[in-house]
Design a protein around this motif. Structure first.
Motif, PDB file in Angstrom:
ATOM      1  N   ILE A 123     110.365  15.230 -44.801  1.00 41.43           N
ATOM      2  CA  ILE A 123     111.587  14.631 -44.227  1.00 41.43           C
ATOM      3  C   ILE A 123     112.784  15.556 -44.499  1.00 41.43           C
ATOM      4  O   ILE A 123     113.585  15.848 -43.613  1.00 41.43           O
ATOM      5  N   SER A 124     112.860  16.052 -45.733  1.00 40.97           N
ATOM      6  CA  SER A 124     114.000  16.878 -46.151  1.00 40.97           C
ATOM      7  C   SER A 124     114.052  18.216 -45.430  1.00 40.97           C
ATOM      8  O   SER A 124     115.108  18.869 -45.413  1.00 40.97           O
ATOM      9  N   ALA A 125     112.940  18.645 -44.832  1.00 40.05           N
ATOM     10  CA  ALA A 125     112.923  19.906 -44.072  1.00 40.05           C
ATOM     11  C   ALA A 125     114.004  19.877 -42.991  1.00 40.05           C
ATOM     12  O   ALA A 125     114.527  20.910 -42.582  1.00 40.05           O
ATOM     13  N   ASN A 126     114.346  18.662 -42.537  1.00 42.32           N
ATOM     14  CA  ASN A 126     115.382  18.540 -41.503  1.00 42.32           C
ATOM     15  C   ASN A 126     116.772  18.941 -41.990  1.00 42.32           C
ATOM     16  O   ASN A 126     117.646  19.264 -41.196  1.00 42.32           O
ATOM     17  N   TYR A 127     116.996  18.886 -43.299  1.00 42.86           N
ATOM     18  CA  TYR A 127     118.322  19.230 -43.834  1.00 42.86           C
ATOM     19  C   TYR A 127     118.577  20.741 -43.771  1.00 42.86           C
ATOM     20  O   TYR A 127     119.724  21.173 -43.749  1.00 42.86           O
ATOM     21  N   ILE A 128     117.490  21.522 -43.786  1.00 43.18           N
ATOM     22  CA  ILE A 128     117.640  22.978 -43.938  1.00 43.18           C
ATOM     23  C   ILE A 128     118.468  23.592 -42.810  1.00 43.18           C
ATOM     24  O   ILE A 128     119.419  24.317 -43.051  1.00 43.18           O
ATOM     25  N   LEU A 133     123.340  17.092 -41.026  1.00 41.89           N
ATOM     26  CA  LEU A 133     122.535  15.864 -41.084  1.00 41.89           C
ATOM     27  C   LEU A 133     122.623  15.197 -42.455  1.00 41.89           C
ATOM     28  O   LEU A 133     122.362  15.818 -43.482  1.00 41.89           O
ATOM     29  N   GLU A 134     122.993  13.926 -42.427  1.00 43.53           N
ATOM     30  CA  GLU A 134     123.058  13.135 -43.663  1.00 43.53           C
ATOM     31  C   GLU A 134     122.481  11.757 -43.386  1.00 43.53           C
ATOM     32  O   GLU A 134     122.561  11.268 -42.262  1.00 43.53           O
ATOM     33  N   PRO A 135     121.895  11.115 -44.393  1.00 43.94           N
ATOM     34  CA  PRO A 135     121.427   9.741 -44.193  1.00 43.94           C
ATOM     35  C   PRO A 135     122.622   8.826 -43.880  1.00 43.94           C
ATOM     36  O   PRO A 135     123.744   9.173 -44.259  1.00 43.94           O
ATOM     37  N   PRO A 136     122.432   7.683 -43.244  1.00 44.45           N
ATOM     38  CA  PRO A 136     121.126   7.160 -42.822  1.00 44.45           C
ATOM     39  C   PRO A 136     120.656   7.751 -41.504  1.00 44.45           C
ATOM     40  O   PRO A 136     121.459   8.049 -40.624  1.00 44.45           O
ATOM     41  N   PHE A 137     119.353   7.901 -41.373  1.00 41.60           N
ATOM     42  CA  PHE A 137     118.751   8.277 -40.100  1.00 41.60           C
ATOM     43  C   PHE A 137     117.298   7.807 -40.102  1.00 41.60           C
ATOM     44  O   PHE A 137     116.776   7.403 -41.148  1.00 41.60           O
ATOM     45  N   VAL A 152     115.527   6.495 -43.473  1.00 41.95           N
ATOM     46  CA  VAL A 152     116.073   7.213 -44.625  1.00 41.95           C
ATOM     47  C   VAL A 152     117.421   6.561 -44.914  1.00 41.95           C
ATOM     48  O   VAL A 152     118.398   6.799 -44.214  1.00 41.95           O
ATOM     49  N   GLU A 153     117.439   5.706 -45.924  1.00 40.62           N
ATOM     50  CA  GLU A 153     118.647   4.919 -46.216  1.00 40.62           C
ATOM     51  C   GLU A 153     119.707   5.805 -46.860  1.00 40.62           C
ATOM     52  O   GLU A 153     120.887   5.701 -46.573  1.00 40.62           O
ATOM     53  N   ASP A 154     119.217   6.652 -47.769  1.00 42.14           N
ATOM     54  CA  ASP A 154     120.097   7.576 -48.493  1.00 42.14           C
ATOM     55  C   ASP A 154     119.198   8.698 -49.014  1.00 42.14           C
ATOM     56  O   ASP A 154     117.979   8.617 -48.865  1.00 42.14           O
ATOM     57  N   TYR A 155     119.766   9.697 -49.663  1.00 44.11           N
ATOM     58  CA  TYR A 155     118.923  10.741 -50.232  1.00 44.11           C
ATOM     59  C   TYR A 155     117.957  10.088 -51.232  1.00 44.11           C
ATOM     60  O   TYR A 155     118.389   9.378 -52.140  1.00 44.11           O
ATOM     61  N   GLY A 156     116.681  10.305 -51.011  1.00 48.12           N
ATOM     62  CA  GLY A 156     115.676   9.780 -51.944  1.00 48.12           C
ATOM     63  C   GLY A 156     115.382   8.294 -51.807  1.00 48.12           C
ATOM     64  O   GLY A 156     114.588   7.753 -52.565  1.00 48.12           O
ATOM     65  N   ILE A 157     116.015   7.630 -50.834  1.00 48.53           N
ATOM     66  CA  ILE A 157     115.769   6.178 -50.670  1.00 48.53           C
ATOM     67  C   ILE A 157     115.226   5.915 -49.266  1.00 48.53           C
ATOM     68  O   ILE A 157     115.897   6.190 -48.267  1.00 48.53           O
ATOM     69  N   TYR A 158     114.005   5.391 -49.234  1.00 53.60           N
ATOM     70  CA  TYR A 158     113.292   5.270 -47.967  1.00 53.60           C
ATOM     71  C   TYR A 158     112.752   3.862 -47.764  1.00 53.60           C
ATOM     72  O   TYR A 158     112.300   3.233 -48.710  1.00 53.60           O
TER      73      TYR A 158
END
Ligand code: KG4
Ligand code: ZN
Length: 343
Positions: A123-128, A133-137, A152-158
Motif C-alpha cells: 500500500i505504502s508503495a503509492n507514497y513513493i 498522497l495522504e490518507p484517507p484513501f 487506509v484511515e491513517d498511516y498504519g491504520i487500515y
C-alpha cells in the motif's frame, strides 16, 4: 543533497517470497537505492515458487543485496536511523532469512529494528511517487498471495472492506497461465499475449460473493478456463491462447474495477490507489483510470517496479511506523499469516 538533522534514513529488507530485496529510503518517500535480486529464473524451472529453494537463495544473496543498497545510496550503516524488515505474511523460511539478517545488522550497528507488514508495504508503495498522497484513501491490493480492498484511515491504520474468499488475483493469473502453457510467472505472460487476443471472445464468469459485495472469488473463473480448455480438447477445437488469456484478463479486471468503484461511491472517498504485482497490469490500470475519471476520483498507482515485491515500499511503510514510535525487540519473529493491522 546532504542529510539534514531531521532526516530519517531507513535500510529496509524484503524476503517474503521470491525476491531478495534491500533499499535505502529517506523520509519515507525518497528512494536512495532499490536493489532487487529476483529468483524468477530458478522457480520457472518448477512452474512456481519452491519455498525451500527460495529460503536458500535468500541466504545466498541477502548480504550482497544489502551491501549494494548501501553503496548505491552512498551511505553506510552508521548513517541509518533504523533497520526495517518484512516479518509477515509470506513463506516462513523466506521471511526468517530477512528477519534474522535485519536483527543481526540492527544489533551489531545499534540501530532500532522495525518489523513491517508486507501488505502495508505494498500500500505504502503509492507514497513513493505520489508525494501529495495522504490518507484517507481506498486501496486495492492485488498480488500473488492477497486480494484486499482496504480503507487506509491513517498511516498504519487500515480497515479491510473486502478480501478474496479463495484464490488471490495474481494466483489466478499464475494458474491460468500454467493451464494454457505459458509458464511462470503468469501475470506478465498473460498480459503480453492478451495484446494479440480478443477480450470478448469467451464469456468467462464474473463472480459475486453474496454475503459481502466487496469480497472476491477467483476460483470460479479459473475453473471456467480449465473447463473451456478441456471442452476444446474433447471437441478437437483449436485452443487460441491469446483469446483465452485476453478474455480471462478482462473477466478478472472487470470484477476488480467494479468492486473498486462501488467502494469509492459507498465510502465517498475520492482517492483510490492500487498496489501489488497485479497492479502493474496495463488493462487494470487503464480500466481503473477511466472508471475513476468518470466518477471524479483521483487514481494512484506505483510504477511497475514498486508494484511487485521490493524493499523500498517496506522502507516507506517503516518510516511512518518510525514516526509513530514503533520499535521491535530482538524477539521479532516471522509471522507467515500475519493479518493487516495486527501487531
Ligand atoms: O506483489 P507480488 O510481487 O508478490 C506477492 O506479494 O504475491 O505479486 C506477484 C503476483 C504474481 O501472481 C504475478 O503473476 C502477478 O503478481 N503479476 C501480474 C503482472 N505482473 C505480476 N499479474 C497481472 N499482470 C501483470 N502484469
Ligand atoms: Zn508482495
Amino acid at each position: 543533497m546532504e542529510s539534514s538533522q531531521k532526516d530519517v534514513v531507513i535500510l529496509a529488507v524484503e524476503s517474503s517470497c521470491d525476491e531478495t530485496a534491500a533499499a535505502v529510503v529517506r523520509n519515507g518517500r525518497e528512494v536512495l537505492s532499490n536493489i532487487i535480486s529476483s529468483q524468477i529464473e530458478l522457480h520457472t524451472l518448477y512452474g512456481g515458487v519452491v519455498p525451500e529453494l527460495a529460503s536458500r537463495k535468500h541466504i545466498e544473496k541477502i548480504n550482497q543485496v544489502m551491501a549494494e543498497a548501501l553503496t548505491k545510496a552512498g551511505m553506510n550503516l552508521a548513517d541509518m536511523d533504523a533497520i526495517a524488515v518484512t516479518y509477515g505474511p509470506g513463506l516462513v523460511g523466506a521471511l526468517l532469512v530477512g528477519v534474522a539478517e535485519a536483527k543481526a545488522v540492527a544489533y551489531a550497528a545499534r540501530k532500532p529494528l522495525i518489523g513491517v507488514h508486507h501488505i502495508e508495504g505494498h500500500i505504502s508503495a503509492n507514497y513513493i511517487e505520489n508525494t501529495e498522497l495522504e490518507p484517507p484513501f481506498l486501496c486495492m491490493v492485488v498480488s500473488g498471495g492477497h486480494t484486499h480492498l482496504v480503507k487506509v484511515e491513517d498511516y498504519g491504520i487500515y480497515t479491510i472492506i473486502g478480501r478474496t474468499r479463495d484464490d488471490a488475483a495474481g494466483e489466478a493469473f499464475d494458474k491460468v497461465a500454467r493451464a494454457i502453457g505459458l509458464g511462470y510467472p503468469g501475470g506478465p505472460k498473460i498480459e503480453k499475449i492478451s495484446k494479440e487476443g480478443n477480450p470478448d471472445a469467451i464469456a468467462f464468469p464474473r463472480a459475486k460473493v453474496a454475503e459481502n459485495p466487496y469480497d472476491f472469488s477467483f476460483s470460479g473463473v479459473k475453473s471456467a478456463v480449465l473447463n473451456y480448455i478441456n471442452g476444446c480438447r474433447m471437441k478437437n477445437i483449436p485452443l487460441i491462447q491469446a483469446d483465452i488469456a485476453a478474455s480471462f484478463q478482462k473477466a478478472v479486471t472487470d470484477v476488480l474495477i467494479e468492486h473498486a468503484m462501488m467502494a469509492a461511491k459507498e465510502f465517498q472517498i475520492d482517492k483510490f490507489a492500487i498496489a501489488g504485482g497485479v497492479a502493474s497490469n496495463q488493462t487494470l490500470r487503464k480500466g481503473m483510470q477511466e472508471a475513476c475519471e468518470k466518477s471524479g476520483v483521483k487514481f494512484y498507482h506505483p510504477s511497475p517496479i514498486f508494484c511487485t515485491d521490493n524493499a523500498a515500499m517496506i522502507g516507506t511503510a517503516a518510516y511512518y511506523e518510525f514516526l509513530a514510535g514503533r520499535r521491535d525487540g530482538w524477539d521479532l519473529n516471522a509471522v507467515p499469516n500475519l493479518r493487516l493491522g495486527e501487531r
